[in-house]
Scaffold this motif. Structure first.
Motif, PDB file in Angstrom:
ATOM      1  N   VAL A   1       0.944  -1.321   0.163  1.00 14.02           N
ATOM      2  CA  VAL A   1      -0.043   0.033   0.124  1.00 14.02           C
ATOM      3  C   VAL A   1       0.851   1.319  -0.016  1.00 14.02           C
ATOM      4  O   VAL A   1       1.625   1.648   0.984  1.00 14.02           O
ATOM      5  N   TYR A   2       1.003   1.870  -1.033  1.00 14.09           N
ATOM      6  CA  TYR A   2       1.575   3.071  -1.365  1.00 14.09           C
ATOM      7  C   TYR A   2       0.647   4.317  -1.664  1.00 14.09           C
ATOM      8  O   TYR A   2      -0.357   4.054  -2.214  1.00 14.09           O
ATOM      9  N   PRO A   3       0.886   5.613  -0.953  1.00 12.62           N
ATOM     10  CA  PRO A   3      -0.080   6.638  -1.240  1.00 12.62           C
ATOM     11  C   PRO A   3      -0.333   6.819  -2.743  1.00 12.62           C
ATOM     12  O   PRO A   3      -1.718   7.128  -2.992  1.00 12.62           O
ATOM     13  N   ARG A   4       0.594   6.917  -3.548  1.00 16.13           N
ATOM     14  CA  ARG A   4       0.237   6.986  -5.096  1.00 16.13           C
ATOM     15  C   ARG A   4      -0.751   5.953  -5.597  1.00 16.13           C
ATOM     16  O   ARG A   4      -1.520   6.344  -6.328  1.00 16.13           O
ATOM     17  N   ASP A   5      -0.562   4.756  -5.099  1.00 20.79           N
ATOM     18  CA  ASP A   5      -1.380   3.711  -5.645  1.00 20.79           C
ATOM     19  C   ASP A   5      -2.790   3.887  -5.198  1.00 20.79           C
ATOM     20  O   ASP A   5      -3.925   3.758  -5.864  1.00 20.79           O
ATOM     21  N   VAL A   6      -3.073   4.052  -4.149  1.00 19.61           N
ATOM     22  CA  VAL A   6      -4.159   4.524  -3.292  1.00 19.61           C
ATOM     23  C   VAL A   6      -4.948   5.516  -4.173  1.00 19.61           C
ATOM     24  O   VAL A   6      -6.252   5.610  -4.617  1.00 19.61           O
ATOM     25  N   PHE A   7      -4.209   6.718  -4.242  1.00 22.90           N
ATOM     26  CA  PHE A   7      -4.945   8.096  -4.693  1.00 22.90           C
ATOM     27  C   PHE A   7      -4.990   7.675  -6.240  1.00 22.90           C
ATOM     28  O   PHE A   7      -6.383   8.093  -6.611  1.00 22.90           O
ATOM     29  N   VAL A   8      -4.499   7.131  -7.266  1.00 18.85           N
ATOM     30  CA  VAL A   8      -4.951   6.997  -8.450  1.00 18.85           C
ATOM     31  C   VAL A   8      -6.011   5.837  -8.551  1.00 18.85           C
ATOM     32  O   VAL A   8      -7.019   6.007  -9.364  1.00 18.85           O
ATOM     33  N   GLY A   9      -6.082   4.647  -7.712  1.00 21.51           N
ATOM     34  CA  GLY A   9      -7.211   3.905  -7.659  1.00 21.51           C
ATOM     35  C   GLY A   9      -8.583   4.668  -7.180  1.00 21.51           C
ATOM     36  O   GLY A   9      -9.472   4.339  -7.831  1.00 21.51           O
ATOM     37  N   VAL A  10      -8.438   5.337  -6.104  1.00 20.96           N
ATOM     38  CA  VAL A  10      -9.457   5.815  -5.580  1.00 20.96           C
ATOM     39  C   VAL A  10     -10.111   7.053  -6.602  1.00 20.96           C
ATOM     40  O   VAL A  10     -11.206   7.355  -6.952  1.00 20.96           O
ATOM     41  N   ALA A  11      -9.181   7.984  -7.078  1.00 21.18           N
ATOM     42  CA  ALA A  11      -9.429   8.812  -8.173  1.00 21.18           C
ATOM     43  C   ALA A  11     -10.050   8.334  -9.216  1.00 21.18           C
ATOM     44  O   ALA A  11     -11.240   8.908  -9.833  1.00 21.18           O
ATOM     45  N   LEU A  12      -9.450   7.280 -10.073  1.00 19.36           N
ATOM     46  CA  LEU A  12     -10.114   6.589 -11.072  1.00 19.36           C
ATOM     47  C   LEU A  12     -11.696   6.295 -10.592  1.00 19.36           C
ATOM     48  O   LEU A  12     -12.375   6.297 -11.417  1.00 19.36           O
ATOM     49  N   ALA A  13     -11.724   5.238  -9.788  1.00 18.12           N
ATOM     50  CA  ALA A  13     -13.162   4.858  -9.344  1.00 18.12           C
ATOM     51  C   ALA A  13     -13.857   5.735  -8.857  1.00 18.12           C
ATOM     52  O   ALA A  13     -15.104   5.764  -9.370  1.00 18.12           O
ATOM     53  N   GLY A  14     -13.495   6.685  -8.059  1.00 15.79           N
ATOM     54  CA  GLY A  14     -14.500   7.763  -7.801  1.00 15.79           C
ATOM     55  C   GLY A  14     -14.966   8.624  -8.969  1.00 15.79           C
ATOM     56  O   GLY A  14     -16.179   8.862  -9.151  1.00 15.79           O
ATOM     57  N   GLY A  15     -14.167   9.055  -9.970  1.00 17.54           N
ATOM     58  CA  GLY A  15     -14.264   9.692 -10.897  1.00 17.54           C
ATOM     59  C   GLY A  15     -15.296   9.063 -11.600  1.00 17.54           C
ATOM     60  O   GLY A  15     -16.219   9.684 -12.598  1.00 17.54           O
ATOM     61  N   GLY A  16     -14.843   7.725 -11.942  1.00 11.40           N
ATOM     62  CA  GLY A  16     -15.861   6.948 -12.787  1.00 11.40           C
ATOM     63  C   GLY A  16     -17.093   6.881 -12.295  1.00 11.40           C
ATOM     64  O   GLY A  16     -18.143   6.871 -12.946  1.00 11.40           O
ATOM     65  N   LEU A  17     -17.436   6.743 -11.086  1.00  9.65           N
ATOM     66  CA  LEU A  17     -18.707   6.651 -10.339  1.00  9.65           C
ATOM     67  C   LEU A  17     -19.671   7.815 -10.588  1.00  9.65           C
ATOM     68  O   LEU A  17     -20.638   7.943 -10.916  1.00  9.65           O
ATOM     69  N   VAL A  18     -18.539   8.945 -10.251  1.00  7.79           N
ATOM     70  CA  VAL A  18     -19.379  10.344 -10.752  1.00  7.79           C
ATOM     71  C   VAL A  18     -19.801  10.450 -12.095  1.00  7.79           C
ATOM     72  O   VAL A  18     -21.065  10.732 -12.306  1.00  7.79           O
ATOM     73  N   LEU A  19     -19.003   9.915 -12.991  1.00  5.61           N
ATOM     74  CA  LEU A  19     -19.549  10.026 -14.350  1.00  5.61           C
ATOM     75  C   LEU A  19     -20.554   8.996 -14.624  1.00  5.61           C
ATOM     76  O   LEU A  19     -21.772   9.477 -15.306  1.00  5.61           O
ATOM     77  N   LEU A  20     -21.035   7.967 -13.918  1.00  4.72           N
ATOM     78  CA  LEU A  20     -21.924   7.105 -14.324  1.00  4.72           C
ATOM     79  C   LEU A  20     -23.147   7.604 -13.705  1.00  4.72           C
ATOM     80  O   LEU A  20     -24.247   7.509 -14.090  1.00  4.72           O
ATOM     81  N   LEU A  21     -23.169   8.325 -12.267  1.00  2.00           N
ATOM     82  CA  LEU A  21     -24.314   8.690 -11.660  1.00  2.00           C
ATOM     83  C   LEU A  21     -24.464  10.170 -12.025  1.00  2.00           C
ATOM     84  O   LEU A  21     -25.356  10.874 -11.360  1.00  2.00           O
ATOM     85  N   TRP A  22     -24.075  10.715 -12.978  1.00  2.00           N
ATOM     86  CA  TRP A  22     -24.132  12.161 -13.257  1.00  2.00           C
ATOM     87  C   TRP A  22     -25.480  12.630 -13.276  1.00  2.00           C
ATOM     88  O   TRP A  22     -25.695  13.990 -12.865  1.00  2.00           O
ATOM     89  N   ARG A  23     -26.367  11.954 -14.054  1.00  2.30           N
ATOM     90  CA  ARG A  23     -27.717  12.547 -14.229  1.00  2.30           C
ATOM     91  C   ARG A  23     -28.563  12.710 -12.883  1.00  2.30           C
ATOM     92  O   ARG A  23     -29.493  13.384 -12.871  1.00  2.30           O
ATOM     93  N   ARG A  24     -28.083  11.905 -11.648  1.00  9.18           N
ATOM     94  CA  ARG A  24     -28.514  11.922 -10.528  1.00  9.18           C
ATOM     95  C   ARG A  24     -27.991  13.157  -9.433  1.00  9.18           C
ATOM     96  O   ARG A  24     -28.424  13.309  -8.572  1.00  9.18           O
ATOM     97  N   LEU A  25     -26.740  13.663 -10.057  1.00  6.01           N
ATOM     98  CA  LEU A  25     -26.245  14.701  -9.173  1.00  6.01           C
ATOM     99  C   LEU A  25     -26.768  16.239  -9.648  1.00  6.01           C
ATOM    100  O   LEU A  25     -26.771  16.618 -10.644  1.00  6.01           O
ATOM    101  N   PRO A  26     -27.349  16.941  -8.870  1.00  2.30           N
ATOM    102  CA  PRO A  26     -28.087  18.245  -8.900  1.00  2.30           C
ATOM    103  C   PRO A  26     -26.974  19.102  -9.013  1.00  2.30           C
ATOM    104  O   PRO A  26     -26.945  20.202  -8.311  1.00  2.30           O
ATOM    105  N   LEU A  27     -25.881  19.120  -9.798  1.00  2.00           N
ATOM    106  CA  LEU A  27     -24.958  20.176  -9.905  1.00  2.00           C
ATOM    107  C   LEU A  27     -24.705  20.675 -11.154  1.00  2.00           C
ATOM    108  O   LEU A  27     -24.969  19.886 -12.154  1.00  2.00           O
ATOM    109  N   SER A  28     -24.124  21.906 -11.355  1.00  3.64           N
ATOM    110  CA  SER A  28     -23.886  22.413 -12.653  1.00  3.64           C
ATOM    111  C   SER A  28     -22.801  21.785 -13.180  1.00  3.64           C
ATOM    112  O   SER A  28     -21.626  21.725 -13.076  1.00  3.64           O
TER     113      SER A  28
END
Length: 171
Positions: free
Chosen positions: A36-63
């Protein structure tokens, strides 16, 4: 509607990129469980979280424009701030390499010589070289991180505003 209606090209791209990003992020996290290295955790969480945001975009009430602009600014700012991360190593009778960038080094220089000091001196005299692919990945990961920060912050702000409206002013 039977569920076979057409979707826009932009929505199809967003869903595809979101699904690929979520899959890649989760795969990255699973493949890097042994160390467990900070870089690997950061990259994995950023990619997974960003992907989840893109998938759920229509449910997010943001501009969309505001979130996209903020993610772009954070992507470029994070990449620039990552230049403060520096690594240097001497190896193998005698090679010296210095790199900059976080989570990925996209700027570097190095040299090989008869002594460690000479290798370091030659590397310092040499110009910096940059990697376009590493720079692209670095900006992308930082933009995904920015996307997550903006969305989570926006949702938290909206929830706090709703809570304040329902409970009334504090006495």
């Amino acid at each position: 509607m039977t569920g076979t209606e057409n979707i826009s090209v932009s929505r199809g791209v967003r869903l595809t990129v979101g699904l690929l990003s979520l899959t890649a992020g989760l795969f990255w996290l699973l493949m890097n469980l042994s160390g467990v290295y900070p870089r690997d955790v950061f990259v994995g969480v950023a990619l997974a979280g960003g992907g989840l945001v893109l998938l759920l975009w229509r449910r997010l009430p943001l501009s969309g424009r505001l979130v996209s602009a903020a993610a772009g600014v954070i992507g470029l700012g994070g990449t620039a701030a990552g230049l403060t991360a520096r690594s240097a190593e001497i190896c193998c009778m005698f090679a010296y390499r210095e790199g900059r960038g976080w989570p990925y080094e996209w700027l570097g220089r190095g040299a090989v010589a008869e002594t460690p000091g000479e290798a370091q001196r030659l590397a310092a005299a040499q110009g910096w070289e940059w990697s376009a692919s590493a720079l692209f990945v670095d900006v992308t990961v930082w933009a995904y991180a920015g996307l997550m920060v903006i969305v989570v912050g926006g949702l938290a702000r909206r929830a706090a505003r709703r809570r304040a409206e329902t409970t009334g002013p504090a006495v």
